[in-house]
Structures are given as C-alpha cells and as structure tokens.
Design an enzyme around this catalytic site. Structure first.
Site, PDB file in Angstrom:
ATOM      1  N   HIS A 113       1.329  -0.825  -0.048  1.00 40.84           N
ATOM      2  CA  HIS A 113       0.593  -0.061   0.326  1.00 40.84           C
ATOM      3  C   HIS A 113       0.805   1.173   0.094  1.00 40.84           C
ATOM      4  O   HIS A 113       0.966   2.067  -0.828  1.00 40.84           O
ATOM      5  CB  HIS A 113      -0.951   0.294   1.292  1.00 40.84           C
ATOM      6  N   ASP A 139       6.900  22.351 -25.469  1.00 38.57           N
ATOM      7  CA  ASP A 139       6.869  21.261 -25.150  1.00 38.57           C
ATOM      8  C   ASP A 139       7.952  21.664 -23.931  1.00 38.57           C
ATOM      9  O   ASP A 139       7.996  21.944 -23.251  1.00 38.57           O
ATOM     10  CB  ASP A 139       7.183  20.115 -26.034  1.00 38.57           C
ATOM     11  N   TRP A 186       7.935  -0.123   3.747  1.00 42.19           N
ATOM     12  CA  TRP A 186       8.307   0.638   2.512  1.00 42.19           C
ATOM     13  C   TRP A 186       9.666   0.682   3.352  1.00 42.19           C
ATOM     14  O   TRP A 186      10.024   0.773   1.816  1.00 42.19           O
ATOM     15  CB  TRP A 186       7.484   1.175   1.803  1.00 42.19           C
ATOM     16  N   SER A 196      12.873   6.460 -13.611  1.00 42.42           N
ATOM     17  CA  SER A 196      12.029   7.245 -14.399  1.00 42.42           C
ATOM     18  C   SER A 196      11.887   8.542 -13.271  1.00 42.42           C
ATOM     19  O   SER A 196      12.202   9.361 -13.911  1.00 42.42           O
ATOM     20  CB  SER A 196      10.307   6.477 -13.760  1.00 42.42           C
ATOM     21  N   SER A 197      11.858   8.265 -12.109  1.00 41.93           N
ATOM     22  CA  SER A 197      11.712   9.755 -11.597  1.00 41.93           C
ATOM     23  C   SER A 197      13.020  11.136 -12.116  1.00 41.93           C
ATOM     24  O   SER A 197      13.146  12.319 -11.858  1.00 41.93           O
ATOM     25  CB  SER A 197      12.109   9.555 -10.045  1.00 41.93           C
ATOM     26  N   HIS A 212      13.530  11.152   4.092  1.00 35.41           N
ATOM     27  CA  HIS A 212      12.608  12.881   4.505  1.00 35.41           C
ATOM     28  C   HIS A 212      12.878  13.890   3.744  1.00 35.41           C
ATOM     29  O   HIS A 212      11.408  14.667   3.253  1.00 35.41           O
ATOM     30  CB  HIS A 212      13.319  13.701   5.567  1.00 35.41           C
ATOM     31  N   GLU A 233      12.568  13.432   0.816  1.00 28.15           N
ATOM     32  CA  GLU A 233      11.345  12.417  -0.175  1.00 28.15           C
ATOM     33  C   GLU A 233       9.878  13.126   0.214  1.00 28.15           C
ATOM     34  O   GLU A 233       8.821  12.952  -0.756  1.00 28.15           O
ATOM     35  CB  GLU A 233      11.256  11.186  -0.607  1.00 28.15           C
ATOM     36  N   TYR A 254       9.183  16.262   1.624  1.00 26.72           N
ATOM     37  CA  TYR A 254       8.763  17.106   0.320  1.00 26.72           C
ATOM     38  C   TYR A 254       8.324  17.027  -0.826  1.00 26.72           C
ATOM     39  O   TYR A 254       7.540  18.422  -1.819  1.00 26.72           O
ATOM     40  CB  TYR A 254       9.706  18.061   1.174  1.00 26.72           C
ATOM     41  N   SER A 309      -1.115  27.325  -3.726  1.00 25.17           N
ATOM     42  CA  SER A 309      -0.629  28.883  -4.473  1.00 25.17           C
ATOM     43  C   SER A 309      -1.704  28.719  -5.709  1.00 25.17           C
ATOM     44  O   SER A 309      -1.519  29.996  -5.808  1.00 25.17           O
ATOM     45  CB  SER A 309       0.272  28.739  -4.237  1.00 25.17           C
ATOM     46  N   HIS A 366      14.999  12.400  12.734  1.00 30.34           N
ATOM     47  CA  HIS A 366      13.393  12.179  13.737  1.00 30.34           C
ATOM     48  C   HIS A 366      13.406  11.557  13.588  1.00 30.34           C
ATOM     49  O   HIS A 366      12.093  11.120  13.761  1.00 30.34           O
ATOM     50  CB  HIS A 366      13.096  13.796  13.845  1.00 30.34           C
ATOM     51  N   HIS A 367      14.067  10.394  11.960  1.00 30.98           N
ATOM     52  CA  HIS A 367      12.312   9.153  11.594  1.00 30.98           C
ATOM     53  C   HIS A 367      12.649   7.952  12.943  1.00 30.98           C
ATOM     54  O   HIS A 367      12.421   6.771  12.873  1.00 30.98           O
ATOM     55  CB  HIS A 367      12.612   8.806  10.893  1.00 30.98           C
ATOM     56  N   THR A 405       7.531  26.455   6.497  1.00 35.67           N
ATOM     57  CA  THR A 405       5.836  26.105   6.613  1.00 35.67           C
ATOM     58  C   THR A 405       4.957  27.216   7.170  1.00 35.67           C
ATOM     59  O   THR A 405       3.878  27.343   7.066  1.00 35.67           O
ATOM     60  CB  THR A 405       5.533  24.727   7.301  1.00 35.67           C
ATOM     61  N   LYS A 454       4.028  29.549   4.929  1.00 36.01           N
ATOM     62  CA  LYS A 454       2.884  29.287   3.837  1.00 36.01           C
ATOM     63  C   LYS A 454       1.719  29.337   4.494  1.00 36.01           C
ATOM     64  O   LYS A 454       0.706  30.077   3.263  1.00 36.01           O
ATOM     65  CB  LYS A 454       3.335  28.038   3.063  1.00 36.01           C
ATOM     66  N   ARG A 494       1.750   0.381  15.589  1.00 39.59           N
ATOM     67  CA  ARG A 494       1.608   0.270  13.857  1.00 39.59           C
ATOM     68  C   ARG A 494       1.832  -0.668  13.448  1.00 39.59           C
ATOM     69  O   ARG A 494       2.508  -1.643  13.663  1.00 39.59           O
ATOM     70  CB  ARG A 494       2.328   1.753  13.497  1.00 39.59           C
TER      71      ARG A 494
END
Lengths: 289, 532
Positions: free
Chosen positions: B79, B108, B144, B171-172, B255, B257, B259, B270, B304-305, B330, B333, B452
């Site tokens: 998932h 293009d 994951w 790809s990315s 991390h 990722e 963002y 925006s 922090h993870h 943040t 924003k 979890r």
C-alpha cells in the site's frame, strides 16, 4: 537568443526507442532477479535484456546524432542537452555519495561503537568482548577470514597517474577541437580512452591480486564491502566513460563536430572529469587514509 | 529511424497526433504524456486504495478475521510503496507535464523522448512490484522502509522489490531532469525566475530534491541486494557494518521524499486560492523563499525518523531542533494562503473547497508533526498509530486533496468542458468527512499506545478502530464519485479559454481544450498582462 532561421525548438514527433528501452529493462530486471533466486536459465533472459538495451542505446543515439548532423538543433536545444547532462552527472555524484556515506559511517560511527566508544561500553562487553576499533577491519566476527590491506602505493598510485593524465589529454583534445586542429584532436582523444582502458585493465589485475594473494574479497567484512563496491562502481563508470570517448572518437573520424558546435564531445569530457574526481575521493579515502 | 529528406521539414509542428496506440506508446507530446501519467497514477491510487481496504477490514474488530498476518504485512508494505511511488509522485509529474509548458510558454518539455521513457518505465516497475504478490514467500512485508535485517527475510520477491525500486528511481530522475531543464531553458523570454507561477517554482525545487535523493535510495537498496546475494557486510554488525546505517541512508532519501510529495501540492494550492479569492497571491516571493528553505532543511532532519534507534545525545538534539525549524517556512506558507483569502471576493467551487480543506487539514498534520519532532515525547509516540495519523493527514488531505484540487481546477482546460459541479462537491464533502472519520481517531489510538503494522490488537482499542474502518470504507467509496466525474467530464457545458473568472496565467490564454501543440513560438509580452 535564437536566430530567425531556427526559431523553432525541435520537438521530435514520436519515437519508438523509449518503449524498446522499457521492454529491455523488463527483461533485464526480471532476468537478473530470477537468476538471483536460483533460476539459472533466467540468465539468458538477462542477456536478452542487455542486448535489447544495447540495441536501444545505439539506435536512439544514432537518431539523435543524425538529427544533430542535419542541423535540426538550434542553440536552445543545445542548452537543454547541456543542462540535462549536468543534472545527470549530479545524480551520479549522489549515487556515489551513498557509498562514501556508508564508508564514513562505518569508519566514524559503527566500528568505534562496536569497540565500546561513546556510550557503547556494554555493546562491546556483551556482544563483542575484546573487539578493538580499528580501520581497516572486517568486523568483530572476522567475516571473510584473515586478509591483507590494499596498499596505496604501487598499482593504485599508477592508476591515479593514468586517470589524471587522461583528464589532461582530454582537455588538450578539446582545445585542439576549438582550434580546429583535427590531427591533434584525434591523437589526444585516442590516448584518453586508451589510458582509460589501461586503467580498467590494471584495476582488473588489482582485483585478481586481491582475491588470490591478499584474500581481500567482497566478503571481507565492511572493508571488503566498501573497497570493492566503491572501486567496482567507479571502474564500471570508467568503462562506460571510455566507451563514450571511443564513440566520440569515431564521430571525429567521420568528420563530426565543429569548433563552435560539439556538445557531445563536451558532455563526454565532463563525464570523464567526473569519474576522475570520484577516483581522487577513492584514492584518498579508500586506499590512502 | 527517419532518414528521408522530407523529415527535415516536419519539425515545424504542423502535424496532429498519430493514430491508434502509437500515439501513446511513442508519444513525445507533453500533454499526452501528462495524461498517461495522470491515468496511471489514478489506477495505482485505486490499487493501493484496495489494499488499504484490506488493512482496514482486518483491523475493524480485534482478532484475526480475513487475512493471515504475513499477508497483512504485505498489504501495509505494498500500500505504501504503491501510494508513494505509483500514485502521488506520478500524479504530480503528470500535472507538471501538462501544466509547466503551458504556464511558462514552452512548446513542449525540453527533452520529449526522454519524457516518454520516464513514463513508460513506470508500468514495468509496478508490473514487477505487483507480480511479487504471486511469488513464493509472498509480496514484500517488511514495510516500505525496507529495514534490514527484516527485509532480508523476504522470499523470492526480494530482488524484484530491489529492482522495481531502481526502476522507479530511474524514472523519477529522468522526469526531474526534464522538469528542471524545461523550467530553466524553455521559459517565455520575458518570464524572469521570480515571475514564474508558484506551481512551477515548487516543481523546480521538487525536481532538484528528486535528483539529489533518488540516487541515494538506489545506493541503499543496492547495498541490501549485495548484502543478501554477494556477501557484503554493510548492514551486518559482525562484519563491522550496522543495520542502523541503512536507516540513516534510507531517511537521507526519505525525508526529502516527503517534501517531494508535498511541495508540488503547495504549488497547486497556491495557484487555486488566488483564483477563487480573486486576489493576487499574498507574498509570492516569500512563498519561493519558504519552499527553498523547506527543501534545504529537508536534508538535515532525517534522523527524526529514528529517535528511538540509539543515537548520541548531540545528534538527537540537533535533529530535534532542525526539525522544529521547518515549522517557520511552513508557517509562512499557511499565513500567506490565509492572507490571500483575507477580504477576497471568494467563491467555493470544487477546486477551492479541496484547497481550503488542504490548508486546514494539512496544518493539523503539520502540528502533529511538531509533536513528533520533540524527541523525548517521540519516544512515546514512535511506531504507534499517532505516526500513522500524522503522515496520513499530510498525505491524504494533504497531497491527495491538492491533487484532486488540481485535477478539478485544470480538468476543463484539459477536456474543454466543465465537469459536473454537483458531483464534484459531493466528492469533496464525502471525502472530507470520511478522511477525518478515518484518521482522526488514529491520534487517540496512538496516544493510547496502539502499535502500527500489526493485524491484531488489544480490545481496549476496538471502538476507535471500528470508527476508523467505517471512515476508510466511506473514503474509498467516495473516490468512486471522482471516477464518475471523469466519466461524465465531457458531458458539461463548453469551457471558455479562461475557465475560471479569476484565473490568471499563460495557461488560461490558450483555448480549452488546449490544442495538441501550444506555444510553438514563445509568447511575447504576455506575462505582464497575465499578472494581476
């Protein structure tokens, strides 16, 4: 910015090469994964994928070179290619950064901690009593058995000299191209990729020496892992770079490139300098310090 | 391979799309490739969503009812992988493909063939990943994050997992190179960097993050592969390596990722809020600086993870304070969005509703993030449902709502027709109600200590889990309304070029639907009149 005659940005219409590449990647990845899982025949699927990839890369580049030779690319297209190459090299730098990061982490964190540094007295006492933090090491479990360290002088030093020289020769070739001295260009370009292939050859010799005489293997703990993975990926990039230089050489022989327009030459030269810089990092942190 | 002389003349873009499947397989058109990205991500959204339904069915009541624990773990793993790499990221790339050339006046994307390849690698990558569901040993079940040594216990799926991650990365990276080069090199002559729309800006920063961190992930999974098959010791303490080292390398990717998944969402919101407030975006330049600061900070907060993994005290303090710093840009924003609406002449069409819900609900996720940033408190929250609630608040009513908002906002530009507003609003209200019913109770579950990634739980957690499961089913069904909106997308009134009364920007100066080729020559002197 753009001249009147080529104000249109060249947008190719339809190309089958990307899909061919995707099919190639499918065979490549499924083949090698199944092979790793023990299906020996899957190696042929992997090879088929590899063949498709070579076919795709050759065809795709042939198409682009053809378009370039027919003058379809204006200055703006040229700029796109340049920036694209720059960011591609940046992504390669970050790939190597992961492995250098692993090396630094092991040397500065995990091995000292296994040896009881910081607040890890009990880690050392309970898990690996008597293990003292040193570098190089194959860890407290003596993984892979006794081995000898690859010394920084000798072959690696010769290899450093070879690569640094090749960086100079490719620059001389570039200046020759700009000055339109084609003979000088050919000689120095050829010597660049020959130096590159000699480097790869010596690297292979070094690996054989490591495996046969030093018992230094990929399986020799963290030292063997970082040594072979870093130098191995670097050697792979040198090989690719030398093949790229050879392609450029054949294009020079066919009369491609002008003193003003020679993006492909510059792109390959950038790539070559990049593998050179990575090597300097390797020589300092893997072989020397 | 074209060699004929006739070919030289047809680079003047005076041709239409190819016929049949070839139009899509061999496409070099940013709009067609954008459409493929969006449809692919929608399919993945439903595949990943179906897995979420399996998870919530199993968790509806205590005890094991539908699936065995191994398969449950596969479901949580798949998932996440599918939603992150298959749904959210490609959807934003799809928006980038469609909108960036239109917004900056480019003919293009800069490298159209490579653009096609970045897309067509994705079906291969996810075909391989999904095929692991049918392999001996089952699909990957390690989460994951693929932490060793657990991930090394994966069955036959293991190398397929590694290589599909490699493909997603390739790809990315190619997609991001294309986005950066397009933005830097293909803008209309009078569009300076600080005149770029915020969506373009956020994508520029996102693409930079992607090129910087996807190769690091590739390195990390390569080390897993060699540890498993070739005897290296990167993550083996006996060999001098460290399993924790994987976590450091992974989260150095991981991390930025997160963002990567939220910055383009900021960009979409925006664009939408000024349109429906009929006011200029408040603090355009400060939005750019804030997004850049967030991107910079994302590189120095990864640990922090891993607060509970064992780290020197200085490390814990550094990562705690650096993480809290992110609240500053943040906050800028969120303030700017609210200030844009202040005394605006607001209307509430579906895109605006999703954007408003984004601002409010994403901020809830941001606040729970601040709570998690506090290291001493995180020791309690770590690996509980509080974390699940936190990241689902920033990803579902965050990224997904922004994607929905963007889809409704630009749909008339893509199809040429207004979608069914009633269905759109129904989709919005159902989604918003059920997303909160699903994820808000998870905060309480986490604070009460429910871990979890487990298929069963103590009976004290039963009530909130049941509520969350009802919410999840409701949310899942609500997304079918979106499918209905898409199926009826061409049944509405014909859209005019501007589509929305208050919309400004180059993309609104081209016809609806946008013709197959737009801006074959760069638009001149149109930027100034398109700003407020």
């Amino acid at each position: 910015m753009t001249t009147h005659t080529d104000e249109h940005y060249y947008v190719p219409h339809g190309s089958h090469w990307p899909v061919v590449g995707s099919v190639g990647l499918l065979f490549l990845m499924v083949g090698i994964s199944s092979w790793l899982n023990g299906a020996d025949a899957a190696f042929y699927v992997f090879l088929l994928g590899l063949a498709i990839m070579v076919f795709m890369i050759t065809g795709w580049f042939a198409e682009v070179i053809g378009e370039s030779q027919r003058g379809l690319y204006n200055e703006q297209v040229d700029k796109s290619f340049r920036q694209g190459m720059f960011w591609f090299i940046f992504s390669e730098v970050m790939f190597f950064a992961a492995f250098f990061g692993a090396l630094f982490y092991a040397r500065n964190m995990s091995i000292p901690w296994l040896g009881g540094e910081s607040n890890n007295f009990f880690t050392n006492l309970l898990l690996w009593e008597g293990f003292e933090s040193t570098w190089p090491t194959n860890g407290p479990g003596n993984i892979g058995g006794e081995y000898q360290v690859m010394p920084p002088i000798g072959l690696p030093l010769i290899n450093t000299a070879l690569l640094l020289t090749s960086s100079v020769t490719v620059t001389i070739a570039h200046h020759a191209l700009i000055a339109d001295k084609r003979a000088q260009l050919k000689i120095f370009l050829a010597s660049t990729f020959i130096l590159g292939f000699i480097f790869v050859g010596l690297q292979a010799y070094e690996y054989i020496h490591a495996y046969q005489d030093l018992n230094l293997k990929l399986t020799s703990g963290i030292y063997g892992s970082t040594f072979f993975m870093l130098t191995g990926f670097h050697g792979m990039h040198v090989t690719i770079g030398a093949i790229m230089l050879m392609t450029i050489f054949f294009r020079v022989m066919k009369g491609h490139f002008t003193p003003e327009k020679h993006f492909a030459f510059e792109a390959v030269a950038w790539y070559w300098h990049f593998v050179d810089v990575v090597w300097i990092g390797l020589y300092v942190f893997v072989y020397w310090l | 391979m074209a060699t004929a002389a006739a070919d030289i003349t047809d680079h003047h873009d005076d041709h239409g799309p190819a016929k049949g499947i070839g139009r899509w397989l061999f496409s070099t058109n940013h709009k067609d490739i954008g459409t493929m990205y969006l449809l692919f991500s929608l399919v993945m959204f439903f595949v990943g969503g179906a897995m979420a339904m399996v998870i919530r069915s199993e968790l509806a009541v205590p005890g094991l009812q539908f699936v065995d624990p191994g398969f449950f773990n596969s479901m949580t793993t798949m998932h996440a992988l599918i939603m992150v790499f298959g749904a959210v990221m490609p959807a934003f790339v799809g928006l980038a493909n469609w909108m960036i050339p239109l917004m900056i006046g480019a003919p293009d994307m800069a490298l159209p063939r490579m653009n096609n390849w970045s897309f067509w690698i994705l079906p291969v990558a996810f075909g391989i990943l999904l095929s692991t569901l049918f392999m001996p040993g089952g699909a990957p079940a390690s989460g994951w994050t693929m932490y060793p040594p657990l991930v090394l216990q994966t069955g036959d799926a293991f190398p397929f997992l590694i290589f599909s991650v490699h493909l997603m990365g390739i790809s990315s990276i190619m997609g991001s190179i294309n986005v950066i080069v397009t933005i830097i090199n293909m803008r209309a002559p009078d569009m300076s960097l600080l005149k770029m729309p915020i969506f373009v800006w956020t994508w520029l920063i996102t693409a930079y993050l992607l090129i910087a961190v996807m190769p690091v992930l590739a390195g990390a999974v390569t080390m897993l592969l060699t540890d498993q098959f070739f005897g290296t010791s990167f993550f083996l303490a006996a060999g001098g390596g460290d399993p924790v080292m994987f976590q450091h390398i992974f989260w150095f990717f991981g991390h930025p990722e997160v963002y990567i998944m939220i910055l383009p969402a900021f960009g979409v919101v925006s664009e939408i809020i000024p349109t429906f407030s009929r006011k200029k975006l408040f603090g355009h330049d400060s939005m750019v600086y804030a997004a850049s600061s967030i991107a910079f900070l994302s590189f120095i907060v990864w640990a922090h993870h891993m607060f509970t993994v064992g780290m020197p005290l200085t490390g814990q303090l550094f990562f705690m304070f650096a993480t809290m710093l992110i609240a500053v840009p943040t906050g800028v924003k969120v303030f700017n969005w609210v200030a844009t609406m202040w005394r605006g002449s607001m209307t509430f069409e579906t895109p605006m509703l999703f954007a408003l819900a984004f601002v409010f609900l994403f901020t809830i996720g941001g606040f729970s993030g601040l709570m998690l940033a506090i290291q001493p408190a995180d020791v309690q929250y770590h690996d509980t449902y509080f974390v699940v609630a936190h990241f689902h608040y920033v990803l579902v009513p965050g990224s997904i709502f922004a994607l929905m908002a963007g889809a409704y906002y630009w749909l008339p530009k893509w199809t040429g027709y207004y979608y069914n507003e009633t269905l759109g609003k129904l989709h919005f209200w159902m989604s918003t109600i059920f997303v909160n019913v699903t994820f808000f109770p998870m905060h309480f579950l986490g604070l009460a200590g429910m871990p979890r990634r487990i298929p069963d739980y103590s009976t004290q957690f039963a009530d909130f889990n049941f509520i969350a499961s009802i919410g999840a089913m409701g949310f899942g069904l609500s997304q079918l309304i979106f499918l209905l909106v898409l199926l009826t997308a061409k049944k509405g009134a014909k859209a005019d070029d501007r589509v929305w009364e208050g919309a400004h920007g180059l993309e609104w100066t081209v016809p609806s639907p946008a013709p197959w080729h737009t801006f074959t020559t760069p638009p001149k002197n149109r930027i100034a009149e398109e700003s407020f």
